[in-house]
Design a protein around this motif. Structure first.
Motif, mmCIF file in Angstrom:
data_model
loop_
_atom_site.group_PDB
_atom_site.id
_atom_site.type_symbol
_atom_site.label_atom_id
_atom_site.label_comp_id
_atom_site.label_asym_id
_atom_site.label_seq_id
_atom_site.Cartn_x
_atom_site.Cartn_y
_atom_site.Cartn_z
ATOM 1 N N GLN A 6 34.288 35.743 39.958
ATOM 2 C CA GLN A 6 34.406 36.609 38.791
ATOM 3 C C GLN A 6 35.619 36.212 37.953
ATOM 4 O O GLN A 6 35.527 36.086 36.733
ATOM 5 N N LYS A 7 36.748 35.988 38.592
ATOM 6 C CA LYS A 7 37.961 35.591 37.858
ATOM 7 C C LYS A 7 37.781 34.244 37.165
ATOM 8 O O LYS A 7 38.236 34.056 36.046
ATOM 9 N N GLU A 10 35.600 34.858 34.105
ATOM 10 C CA GLU A 10 36.364 35.560 33.067
ATOM 11 C C GLU A 10 37.391 34.639 32.423
ATOM 12 O O GLU A 10 37.637 34.722 31.217
ATOM 13 N N TRP A 14 33.786 34.388 29.931
ATOM 14 C CA TRP A 14 32.606 35.195 30.231
ATOM 15 C C TRP A 14 33.014 36.635 30.503
ATOM 16 O O TRP A 14 34.095 36.898 31.007
ATOM 17 N N ARG A 15 32.134 37.547 30.169
ATOM 18 C CA ARG A 15 32.353 38.953 30.478
ATOM 19 C C ARG A 15 31.445 39.302 31.646
ATOM 20 O O ARG A 15 30.249 39.070 31.594
#
Length: 110
Positions: A6-7, A10, A14-15
Motif C-alpha cells: 500500500q505504501k 501511494e 496511487w490512491r
C-alpha cells in the motif's frame, strides 16, 4: 492489502481505498451487495457439498451452466429471488438461508 505494498503504491501516486469508497455506495447499497454475495457463496458451498456440477444444478433449475456460474460469482444481473430459489431447490431450509445471510465470511472474487 499488505501495508508495504500500500505504501509503495501511494508513493507512486496511487490512491488506495475500498470498492465502497470508489463506487460511492450508500450503506444500504453495501448491505444489499453483501447479502447477494453471501447467498452466492452459500449456493456454491451447497453445490460442492452435494458434489454436483454447475451443469447439474442448471438442469435442476431449467437454466444454463453459465447462469449458475454467474450466480455463484455474484454477478450483478442475478436477482435475489433466483439465488434463494436455487438454494431451496438444492435443499436449503429457511434456517440455512438465515445462516448464510448472517455469515461474516468475506466474499472473495475469483
Amino acid at each position: 492489502m499488505r501495508k508495504i505494498k500500500q505504501k509503495a503504491l501511494e508513493a507512486k501516486g496511487w490512491r488506495v481505498g475500498s470498492a465502497e469508497e470508489f463506487l460511492e455506495l450508500a450503506p444500504e447499497e453495501i448491505a444489499f451487495v453483501e447479502l447477494k454475495l453471501r447467498l452466492s457463496d452459500a449456493l456454491k458451498a451447497r453445490r460442492e457439498k452435494l458434489k454436483l456440477s454447475q451443469g447439474a444444478v442448471a438442469k435442476q433449475l431449467r437454466s444454463s451452466q453459465s447462469r449458475v456460474a454467474k450466480m455463484e460469482s455474484g454477478e450483478a444481473s442475478v436477482s435475489l429471488d433466483l439465488l434463494v430459489r436455487a438454494l431451496v431447490s438444492l435443499g436449503a431450509t429457511t434456517n440455512d438461508l438465515a445462516k448464510a445471510i448472517q455469515s461474516k465470511k468475506k466474499h472473495v472474487a475469483a
